[in-house]
Design a protein around this motif. Structure first.
Motif, mmCIF file in Angstrom:
data_model
loop_
_atom_site.group_PDB
_atom_site.id
_atom_site.type_symbol
_atom_site.label_atom_id
_atom_site.label_comp_id
_atom_site.label_asym_id
_atom_site.label_seq_id
_atom_site.Cartn_x
_atom_site.Cartn_y
_atom_site.Cartn_z
ATOM 1 N N MET A 164 1.584 -4.444 -6.725
ATOM 2 C CA MET A 164 1.593 -3.011 -7.061
ATOM 3 C C MET A 164 1.362 -2.889 -8.298
ATOM 4 N N PRO A 165 0.451 -1.836 -8.716
ATOM 5 C CA PRO A 165 -0.008 -1.307 -9.989
ATOM 6 C C PRO A 165 1.258 -0.986 -10.891
ATOM 7 N N PRO A 166 1.342 -1.041 -12.215
ATOM 8 C CA PRO A 166 2.606 -0.835 -12.776
ATOM 9 C C PRO A 166 2.550 0.788 -12.778
ATOM 10 N N GLU A 196 -8.134 4.120 1.064
ATOM 11 C CA GLU A 196 -8.204 4.824 -0.317
ATOM 12 C C GLU A 196 -9.373 5.556 -0.404
ATOM 13 N N GLN A 229 3.922 2.274 -10.311
ATOM 14 C CA GLN A 229 3.993 2.707 -8.940
ATOM 15 C C GLN A 229 5.208 1.767 -8.311
ATOM 16 N N GLN A 271 2.956 3.318 -1.839
ATOM 17 C CA GLN A 271 3.420 3.477 -3.293
ATOM 18 C C GLN A 271 4.149 4.764 -3.514
ATOM 19 N N TYR A 279 -8.615 -14.084 -12.353
ATOM 20 C CA TYR A 279 -8.871 -13.899 -10.863
ATOM 21 C C TYR A 279 -10.236 -14.377 -10.419
ATOM 22 N N TYR A 284 7.613 -7.130 -6.367
ATOM 23 C CA TYR A 284 6.373 -6.516 -5.826
ATOM 24 C C TYR A 284 5.404 -6.842 -7.046
ATOM 25 N N HIS A 285 5.840 -7.595 -8.011
ATOM 26 C CA HIS A 285 4.886 -8.094 -9.118
ATOM 27 C C HIS A 285 3.678 -8.378 -8.819
ATOM 28 N N ASN A 286 2.471 -8.068 -9.030
ATOM 29 C CA ASN A 286 1.129 -8.447 -8.835
ATOM 30 C C ASN A 286 0.735 -7.752 -7.398
ATOM 31 N N SER A 308 0.947 -1.090 -0.024
ATOM 32 C CA SER A 308 0.098 0.052 0.063
ATOM 33 C C SER A 308 0.812 1.144 0.045
#
Ligand code: ADP
Ligand code: MG
Length: 593
Positions: free
Chosen positions: A280-282, A587, A284, A247, A414, A276-278, A245
């Motif tokens: 964190m959004p790309p 958020e 960030q 970022q 997912y 952090y792959h998966n 979280s």
């Protein structure tokens, strides 16, 4: 006309490589203090360091007879011979910093070596000695650098704004404070304290001092030691990384130290990001402060005068040690928190749902296949699996995940689920891979792999290499559930395959399995059964992009909940991402103060 430059001009040019801006001066002074064994280092700046940079330490000090030597280019007390270069344990070694700084400033040095009664005071201007005298001083060294670049107008013009320099220095000292929690650092700017650590040796305390309480509370501890390959010594990775979280829009908050030296290394930074792959959004990036320890002979620090770049003898091993350490810490953290009351959803019917879920989970689904129907490959299973089903008495295993309520599937890839403390996203392939892996591994160990007879025995022609793989691994294939015999030159007859691979074309199943013996030969020291289990289960697991029925999704979730290690697939990819209720509230800006 070609002319040899005067020594002064040459010195100024050389100085430019080491001293680029106030922060580079601070870095060299702080590194010298650390090399001198200081436990207290005070840095003071005036006007972003343009007017004054002062470093005071309580280190070893310099012998009065050697003080002037310290200002000679390539004079160093830290290495003696070229072979010393191969395993450098100090931060300095080039003997260039003091000479370079002195060449482009007005510098005063006061120092007293531990065992000497009187100290020395030296004053330099543009590299020229102005005065040297004996002076009373406490043990240690104080260096004041005034009017940086007073004699290099070109550099002076390009200095950034005062605030920029101040912030760069502050970030730098913060990093060193993290790498050396046993050293008390302080930094002031125009008399105002910007940073202070206590030097009590507690990394956590240093983290709070540098990042502040809020950020520090969102950090996860990393502590691991890895022997990446038998021919290498261990690579230790310690420090802190941010929860997903936390970022940041760039990589600047990823700080790496190798053997106590701050380095800027794009590849290792990428190793952290990739962990952090998966998670964190790309676009960030995480926060991280990692202290990497390894055999100094494995690192070449003599790449550039500023010494912030390194070269590794085994770059891939270091990359994977860092990536794994961070990944492991993240996955351990993803372990859902014990649901305390204030973490529970406010949803009133959650209790009711929870009870219903408990009932559903009570009925464990069949061990294999999850009731999924495979009908591709034109191949219909004939017999039931030959291994006995233990559906009547499911083994009671400890729950490692909270009960989750299925919400649905997104992107045919997912599953979305609700748990007591937030939202879960489950990667269906990774989750199924994990589930099957644990089942297959257990069966392999018990030597009871369920076998699927083929309707018609298949005769396959193998390439010569495949044939020799087949011959050397015949026993292992049998153990895995293949019934296959040599059938003349380069030909084999296949009568049965592991039930798990019943949905796969039998020939592909065999060739794929043979191929993996080849791949793994001589590599990672995983037990062969584990390797086999990893691969078989991957081949058999449902894929991303496969639409699942409600029942299949439920079964998948329930099975995952009962896995020994539900958080990651056997290759280390996460099976699920947890977005806590708190995080969602944050958020959406509805967090209570
Ligand atoms: P290097 O650090 O590469 O040896 P420097 O030019 O930075 O080169 O420093 C030259 C020498 O001066 C060092 O090797 C060390 O012996 C001495 N020195 C510099 N700063 C300090 C300090 N703060 N305390 C003790 N010795 C110092
Ligand atoms: Mg130095």
């Amino acid at each position: 006309m070609i002319q040899v430059l005067s020594p002064e001009v040459a010195a100024r040019i050389a100085a430019g490589e080491v001293v680029e801006r106030p922060a580079s001066v601070v870095k060299e002074l702080a590194e010298n203090a650390l090399d001198a064994g200081a436990t207290v280092i005070h840095i003071d700046l005036q006007d972003g360091g343009k007017r004054l940079i002062r470093s005071a330490d309580n280190g070893e000090g310099i012998l009065s007879a050697e003080v002037l030597l310290a200002f000679e280019r390539h004079a160093t007390s830290k290495i003696r011979s070229e072979t010393d270069l191969e395993s450098i344990r100090t931060l300095g070694f080039r003997g260039e910093a003091l000479a370079s700084i002195a060449a482009v400033s007005r510098l005063t040095l006061i120092t007293r070596q531990r065992e000497e009664r009187a100290g020395t005071r030296v004053q330099m201007e543009g590299g020229q000695l102005i005065r040297q005298e004996s002076a009373g001083a406490p043990q240690g060294t104080v260096i004041s650098v005034q009017d940086l670049f007073f004699n290099v107008p070109a550099r002076l013009k390009f200095l950034k704004a005062e605030a920029t320099e101040r912030n760069t220095v502050s970030a730098l000292i913060g990093r060193y404070a993290l790498a050396y929690p046993g050293v008390a650092f302080s930094l002031t700017h125009n008399g105002k304290e910007l940073l202070r650590t206590h030097g009590r040796g507690d990394l956590r305390e240093a983290v709070v001092a540098i990042y502040g309480k809020d950020t520090a509370s969102a950090l996860i501890e990393v502590a691991s030691e890895d022997i990446p390959r038998p021919d290498l010594t261990a690579i230790g990775v310690r420090g802190y990384v941010g929860q997903p979280s936390l970022q940041r829009p760039n990589r600047n908050q990823i700080t790496l130290f190798i053997n106590g030296r701050w380095v800027q290394d794009a590849s290792l930074t990428h190793a952290v990001v990739q962990a952090y792959h998966n998670f964190m959004p790309p676009g960030q990036y995480p926060v991280a402060a990692l202290l990497i320890e390894m055999d100094p002979a494995e690192v070449d620090v003599n790449v550039h005068p500023a010494k912030t770049q390194v070269r590794f003898r085994q770059a891939d091993a270091v990359f994977s040690a860092v990536q794994k350490a961070v990944r492991r810490a993240l996955l351990a953290e993803a372990e859902p928190p014990r649901a305390s009351d204030d973490l529970l959803w406010a949803s009133p019917d959650f209790q009711a749902r929870r009870e219903r879920l408990t009932q559903v989970t009570g009925q464990r689904m069949s061990q294999f296949g999850l009731g999924l129907e495979f009908s591709e490959a034109g191949y219909q299973p004939r017999a039931e699996m030959t291994a006995p089903e233990s559906a009547s008495a499911p083994p009671v295993r400890q729950r490692k995940l909270p009960l989750m309520r299925l919400i649905g599937q997104v992107g045919s890839t997912y599953l979305v689920a609700e748990g007591p403390s937030g939202l879960y996203l489950i990667d269906q392939h990774a989750a199924h891979h994990r589930i099957l892996f644990e089942q297959v591994y257990a069966r392999l160990q018990a030597a009871e792999m369920p076998v699927q007879e083929l309707l018609e025995a298949a005769v396959l022609e193998l390439m010569p290499e495949q044939m020799s793989l087949f011959e050397t691994n015949q026993d292992a294939l049998l153990e895995a559930g293949f019934r296959v015999e040599s059938f003349g030159r380069n030909t084999v007859q296949l009568r049965a395959v592991p039930a798990l691979l019943a949905s796969v074309d039998p020939m592909e199943a065999l060739l794929g399995t043979l191929g993996l013996y080849d791949e793994e030969a001589g590599s990672a020291p995983r037990p062969p059964q584990e390797i086999l289990a990893v691969r078989l289960s991957r081949q058999a697991a449902i894929k991303a992009g496969q639409t699942l029925s409600q029942a299949e999704m439920l079964a998948l979730m329930r099975e995952l909940e009962h896995c020994e290690q539900p958080q990651a697939d056997p290759l280390g990819n996460p099976t699920l991402i947890h977005i806590s209720a708190e995080q969602l509230a944050r958020e959406f800006g509805r967090q209570r103060p």
